[in-house]
Motif scaffolding. Structure first.
Motif, PDB file in Angstrom:
ATOM      1  N   TYR A   7      -1.534  27.384  -3.324  1.00  0.00           N
ATOM      2  CA  TYR A   7      -1.591  25.930  -3.452  1.00  0.00           C
ATOM      3  C   TYR A   7      -2.984  25.583  -3.996  1.00  0.00           C
ATOM      4  N   PRO A   8      -3.076  25.373  -5.308  1.00  0.00           N
ATOM      5  CA  PRO A   8      -4.394  25.176  -5.927  1.00  0.00           C
ATOM      6  C   PRO A   8      -4.768  23.700  -6.033  1.00  0.00           C
ATOM      7  N   GLY A   9      -6.050  23.443  -6.111  1.00  0.00           N
ATOM      8  CA  GLY A   9      -6.482  22.063  -6.322  1.00  0.00           C
ATOM      9  C   GLY A   9      -7.985  21.938  -6.233  1.00  0.00           C
ATOM     10  N   SER A  10      -8.445  20.700  -6.413  1.00  0.00           N
ATOM     11  CA  SER A  10      -9.872  20.414  -6.306  1.00  0.00           C
ATOM     12  C   SER A  10     -10.244  20.128  -4.848  1.00  0.00           C
ATOM     13  N   PHE A  11      -9.336  19.487  -4.140  1.00  0.00           N
ATOM     14  CA  PHE A  11      -9.545  19.165  -2.719  1.00  0.00           C
ATOM     15  C   PHE A  11     -10.905  18.483  -2.504  1.00  0.00           C
ATOM     16  N   VAL A  36      -9.167  26.807  -3.903  1.00  0.00           N
ATOM     17  CA  VAL A  36     -10.055  25.696  -4.231  1.00  0.00           C
ATOM     18  C   VAL A  36     -10.762  26.000  -5.548  1.00  0.00           C
ATOM     19  N   ALA A  37     -10.549  25.150  -6.531  1.00  0.00           N
ATOM     20  CA  ALA A  37     -11.122  25.395  -7.862  1.00  0.00           C
ATOM     21  C   ALA A  37     -12.625  25.157  -7.842  1.00  0.00           C
ATOM     22  N   VAL A  38     -13.356  26.133  -8.370  1.00  0.00           N
ATOM     23  CA  VAL A  38     -14.816  26.004  -8.439  1.00  0.00           C
ATOM     24  C   VAL A  38     -15.179  24.937  -9.455  1.00  0.00           C
ATOM     25  N   SER A  68     -11.688  30.338  -2.736  1.00  0.00           N
ATOM     26  CA  SER A  68     -12.077  29.605  -3.930  1.00  0.00           C
ATOM     27  C   SER A  68     -11.801  30.482  -5.140  1.00  0.00           C
ATOM     28  N   PHE A  69     -11.633  29.845  -6.289  1.00  0.00           N
ATOM     29  CA  PHE A  69     -11.425  30.637  -7.504  1.00  0.00           C
ATOM     30  C   PHE A  69     -12.119  29.975  -8.680  1.00  0.00           C
ATOM     31  N   ASP A  70     -12.531  30.842  -9.582  1.00  0.00           N
ATOM     32  CA  ASP A  70     -13.207  30.411 -10.796  1.00  0.00           C
ATOM     33  C   ASP A  70     -12.339  30.929 -11.942  1.00  0.00           C
ATOM     34  N   GLY A  71     -12.318  30.254 -13.049  1.00  0.00           N
ATOM     35  CA  GLY A  71     -11.523  30.749 -14.176  1.00  0.00           C
ATOM     36  C   GLY A  71     -10.087  30.279 -14.079  1.00  0.00           C
ATOM     37  N   LEU A  72      -9.193  31.078 -14.666  1.00  0.00           N
ATOM     38  CA  LEU A  72      -7.796  30.639 -14.770  1.00  0.00           C
ATOM     39  C   LEU A  72      -7.028  30.829 -13.466  1.00  0.00           C
ATOM     40  N   LEU A  73      -6.260  29.801 -13.139  1.00  0.00           N
ATOM     41  CA  LEU A  73      -5.398  29.870 -11.958  1.00  0.00           C
ATOM     42  C   LEU A  73      -4.384  31.003 -12.094  1.00  0.00           C
ATOM     43  N   ALA A  74      -3.849  31.174 -13.299  1.00  0.00           N
ATOM     44  CA  ALA A  74      -2.826  32.210 -13.517  1.00  0.00           C
ATOM     45  C   ALA A  74      -3.395  33.600 -13.177  1.00  0.00           C
ATOM     46  N   VAL A  86       2.304  26.260  -5.914  1.00  0.00           N
ATOM     47  CA  VAL A  86       2.860  25.025  -5.354  1.00  0.00           C
ATOM     48  C   VAL A  86       2.029  23.841  -5.813  1.00  0.00           C
ATOM     49  N   ARG A  87       2.707  22.810  -6.316  1.00  0.00           N
ATOM     50  CA  ARG A  87       2.011  21.577  -6.675  1.00  0.00           C
ATOM     51  C   ARG A  87       2.797  20.404  -6.120  1.00  0.00           C
ATOM     52  N   GLY A  88       2.104  19.345  -5.795  1.00  0.00           N
ATOM     53  CA  GLY A  88       2.769  18.143  -5.291  1.00  0.00           C
ATOM     54  C   GLY A  88       3.079  17.212  -6.451  1.00  0.00           C
ATOM     55  N   GLU A  96       3.770  14.495 -16.435  1.00  0.00           N
ATOM     56  CA  GLU A  96       3.463  15.096 -17.731  1.00  0.00           C
ATOM     57  C   GLU A  96       2.379  16.187 -17.605  1.00  0.00           C
ATOM     58  N   TYR A  97       1.310  15.850 -16.907  1.00  0.00           N
ATOM     59  CA  TYR A  97       0.216  16.795 -16.688  1.00  0.00           C
ATOM     60  C   TYR A  97       0.718  18.028 -15.939  1.00  0.00           C
ATOM     61  N   GLU A  98       1.502  17.792 -14.905  1.00  0.00           N
ATOM     62  CA  GLU A  98       2.003  18.909 -14.091  1.00  0.00           C
ATOM     63  C   GLU A  98       2.944  19.804 -14.892  1.00  0.00           C
ATOM     64  N   GLN A 100       2.993  20.234 -18.179  1.00  0.00           N
ATOM     65  CA  GLN A 100       2.182  21.000 -19.135  1.00  0.00           C
ATOM     66  C   GLN A 100       1.516  22.184 -18.452  1.00  0.00           C
ATOM     67  N   MET A 101       0.955  21.906 -17.284  1.00  0.00           N
ATOM     68  CA  MET A 101       0.234  22.942 -16.561  1.00  0.00           C
ATOM     69  C   MET A 101       1.195  24.062 -16.126  1.00  0.00           C
ATOM     70  N   ALA A 102       2.376  23.665 -15.646  1.00  0.00           N
ATOM     71  CA  ALA A 102       3.357  24.663 -15.197  1.00  0.00           C
ATOM     72  C   ALA A 102       3.781  25.557 -16.364  1.00  0.00           C
ATOM     73  N   LEU A 103       4.007  24.944 -17.526  1.00  0.00           N
ATOM     74  CA  LEU A 103       4.440  25.739 -18.683  1.00  0.00           C
ATOM     75  C   LEU A 103       3.328  26.677 -19.152  1.00  0.00           C
ATOM     76  N   MET A 104       2.101  26.175 -19.143  1.00  0.00           N
ATOM     77  CA  MET A 104       0.975  27.012 -19.568  1.00  0.00           C
ATOM     78  C   MET A 104       0.775  28.155 -18.582  1.00  0.00           C
ATOM     79  N   ASN A 105       0.883  27.855 -17.307  1.00  0.00           N
ATOM     80  CA  ASN A 105       0.715  28.921 -16.306  1.00  0.00           C
ATOM     81  C   ASN A 105       1.823  29.968 -16.423  1.00  0.00           C
ATOM     82  N   ARG A 106       3.025  29.515 -16.758  1.00  0.00           N
ATOM     83  CA  ARG A 106       4.123  30.485 -16.939  1.00  0.00           C
ATOM     84  C   ARG A 106       3.857  31.377 -18.151  1.00  0.00           C
TER      85      ARG A 106
HETATM   86  O1  PNS Z   1      -6.349  18.881  -7.588  1.00  0.00           O
HETATM   87  P1  PNS Z   1      -6.321  18.969  -9.081  1.00  0.00           P
HETATM   88  O2  PNS Z   1      -7.649  18.517  -9.647  1.00  0.00           O
HETATM   89  O3  PNS Z   1      -5.145  18.263  -9.691  1.00  0.00           O
HETATM   90  O4  PNS Z   1      -6.186  20.542  -9.441  1.00  0.00           O
HETATM   91  C1  PNS Z   1      -6.154  20.976 -10.766  1.00  0.00           C
HETATM   92  C2  PNS Z   1      -6.299  22.510 -10.822  1.00  0.00           C
HETATM   93  C3  PNS Z   1      -7.583  22.938 -10.164  1.00  0.00           C
HETATM   94  C4  PNS Z   1      -5.120  23.155 -10.121  1.00  0.00           C
HETATM   95  C5  PNS Z   1      -6.293  22.920 -12.336  1.00  0.00           C
HETATM   96  O5  PNS Z   1      -7.262  22.195 -13.009  1.00  0.00           O
HETATM   97  C6  PNS Z   1      -6.520  24.415 -12.523  1.00  0.00           C
HETATM   98  O6  PNS Z   1      -5.644  25.199 -12.331  1.00  0.00           O
HETATM   99  N1  PNS Z   1      -7.761  24.779 -12.904  1.00  0.00           N
HETATM  100  C7  PNS Z   1      -8.145  26.161 -13.111  1.00  0.00           C
HETATM  101  C8  PNS Z   1      -8.321  26.466 -14.592  1.00  0.00           C
HETATM  102  C9  PNS Z   1      -6.982  26.716 -15.244  1.00  0.00           C
HETATM  103  O7  PNS Z   1      -6.253  27.625 -14.914  1.00  0.00           O
HETATM  104  N2  PNS Z   1      -6.654  25.839 -16.221  1.00  0.00           N
HETATM  105  C10 PNS Z   1      -5.439  25.928 -16.986  1.00  0.00           C
HETATM  106  C11 PNS Z   1      -4.297  25.275 -16.245  1.00  0.00           C
HETATM  107  S1  PNS Z   1      -2.844  25.402 -17.195  1.00  0.00           S
END
Ligand code: PNS
Length: 159
Positions: A7-11, A36-38, A68-74, A86-88, A96-98, A100-106
């Motif tokens: 469950y990633p995020g800025s928190f 927790v994203a750095v 905590s994590f730095d760099g890409l979530l994937a 998991v995202r809410g 739209e943002y979610e 895009q992010m889900a497709l990029m992470n996949r």
């Molecule tokens: O709580 P948030 O700010 O909506 O979380 C966004 C977060 C941290 C999940 C997203 O920005 C992220 O995954 N950042 C890490 C860098 C990354 O992987 N970016 C490409 C996402 S497709």
């Protein structure tokens, strides 16, 4: 097979909405890693250590790991052996943002599925940015965040 969910995020900071989603993710996962994203783009109100410490205080389930994590979530998800991100989804505006992010992470980690969870009805409107704004101007956030977070916000804003 152990099912690990990330469950990633800025928190910045963790809210009751995040806590609700962590509980929901826990119900269908063996382990939940709150990641927790750095780097959170804009300057965060709380430092990384503060954000992690507040999550630790708000979430007291031994089945929940906080990292905590730095760099890409994937990359982090893959290295952690997770199969789920998991995202809410609170409102249409999140979509739209979610999406895009889900497709990029996949694209980056094909074995990791993103699942969207709907928060509790009364927490749907809640976001960390709104909580920060209300607290900044001395508003009452006691029903929106854990008491430790409320105290940290008061200290931050000198209230
Ligand atoms: O709580 P948030 O700010 O909506 O979380 C966004 C977060 C941290 C999940 C997203 O920005 C992220 O995954 N950042 C890490 C860098 C990354 O992987 N970016 C490409 C996402 S497709």
């Amino acid at each position: 097979m152990t099912r690990v969910a990330i469950y990633p995020g800025s928190f910045d900071p963790i809210t009751r909405g995040h806590e609700d989603l962590i509980r929901r993710a826990r119900a269908f996962s063996d382990r939940v890693i709150v990641a927790v994203a750095v780097n959170v783009g804009k300057q965060p109100l709380f430092t990384l250590d503060e954000r992690v410490a507040l999550i630790r205080q708000a979430v007291e389930d031994p089945g929940i790991e906080i990292r905590s994590f730095d760099g890409l979530l994937a990359d982090f998800a893959r290295a952690a052996g997770a199969t789920l991100i998991v995202r809410g989804l609170r409102a249409v505006s999140d979509f739209e943002y979610e999406f895009q992010m889900a497709l990029m992470n996949r694209n980056l980690a094909p074995g990791v599925e993103t699942v969207f969870l709907v928060p509790a009805f009364d927490l749907t409107y809640l976001s960390s940015s709104l909580v920060r704004e209300v607290a900044r101007f001395g508003g009452d956030v006691s029903r929106l965040v854990h008491p430790a977070v409320r105290k940290a916000l008061q200290t931050k804003f000198g209230k």
